[in-house]
Design a protein around this motif. Sequence first.
Motif, short mmCIF file in Angstrom:
data_model
loop_
_atom_site.label_atom_id
_atom_site.label_comp_id
_atom_site.label_asym_id
_atom_site.label_seq_id
_atom_site.Cartn_x
_atom_site.Cartn_y
_atom_site.Cartn_z
N LEU A 108 -6.98 2.61 0.07
CA LEU A 108 -6.79 2.39 -1.36
C LEU A 108 -7.65 3.36 -2.16
O LEU A 108 -7.19 3.98 -3.13
N TRP A 137 -9.16 -0.80 2.66
CA TRP A 137 -10.01 -0.49 1.49
C TRP A 137 -10.17 1.04 1.35
O TRP A 137 -10.03 1.58 0.25
N ILE A 188 0.85 -1.21 0.00
CA ILE A 188 0.00 0.00 0.00
C ILE A 188 0.88 1.24 0.00
O ILE A 188 0.62 2.20 -0.72
N ILE A 246 -11.53 -2.29 -7.04
CA ILE A 246 -11.00 -3.19 -6.01
C ILE A 246 -11.81 -4.48 -6.01
O ILE A 246 -13.02 -4.45 -5.78
N LEU A 286 -7.60 -6.92 -3.46
CA LEU A 286 -7.24 -6.79 -2.05
C LEU A 286 -7.37 -8.16 -1.39
O LEU A 286 -8.45 -8.76 -1.34
#
Length: 353
Positions: A144, A141, A105, A153, A121
């Motif tokens: 991101l 999440w 990340i 995603i 993910l």
Amino acid sequence: MRPARALIDLAALRHNYRLARRLHGGRALAVVKANAYGHGAVRCAQALAGEADGFAVAFLEEALELRAAGLRQPILLLEGVFAAEELAEVARHGLWTVIHHEAQIEMLERTPLAAPIHVWLKINSGMNRAGFLPAAVEPVWQRLQASGKVADITLMTHFARADEPQVITTEEQVARFDAATAHLPGARSLSNSGAILGWPRAHRDWARPGILLYGADPMPEEKHVLQPVMTLESAVMAVREIGTGEALGYGGRFVAGRPTRVGLVAMGYADGYPRVVPDGTPVAVDGRPARIIGRVSMDMLTVDLSELPDAGIGSRVELWGRQVAVNRVAQAAGTIAYELLCNVKRVRFSYSD
Ligand SMILES: *Cc1c(COP(=O)(O)O)cnc(C)c1O
């Protein structure tokens, strides 16, 4: 020319892919990592290009090999990237990448990208190898999304024991995954081959079939609906008789209990055939069942032809394929078909459609 070769049946590969897709529903990434489990990644991907929804490989270089061969389908990097610079390649080649730990990340956050990328993910639902713990999934999440670098995603996890129908682990992993992702949108992907074949409740939007594409059923109760893709074969190159009490090969492991007709076969552990198999490991000679006797050496192995008087120099020997399931050889070697298939080398490869 030495007769050792691997015949790759691309029609069988397509059959197995279609079967995986039908059993699972939704879409399926054909897993072609590790040179398509030893079968040849480019040739296998080309054979599936007309129907595969996408491919999965382990890392960037494997994906670039497919792009260089002209494959334009989505390709997912199952291990993700190892360095921030790889993300630029991911974006440039339109690849998809797994994000499974914090450092990945951070790489994404600090790397400028020409275009947002599609990430998968990965959630650690119990295998404890890779992925974010359930409690971290929502914050990750959000991060991101906030990075501005992510177009889409997909949520994924991987099973530790999907090839064991009797254990509860897979059910527990599904439940943990569902709980961790309940409030998140997006496609889901849970199933490897074992889960495609044995765990319908793990079927979601994307399947990730690997070993089953190559025709080796990972489940203990093989249903024989898969078609073997690789035939590893060679031929008898010499024949000799040994008498009762005579030893054969390195270490003299096999000692003849009766006069024995021995066929010498051009195949050894340098070709990827496992050295560790015991006497009695099955092979097929001219289509008939036979067995290995004596230790497998680097370039050669020996088979018992005593019951096969018609067999001789030039007889075709199948080490695995349609007559000898690679799973049987793997069992004899104390390993799994995955390892045997990945290890095949030095032999000539020939492909049939
Ligand atoms: C290798 C791999 C697969 C394919 O597994 P099979 O057991 O060969 O079907 C699926 N998902 C991930 C994450 C993998 O690493």
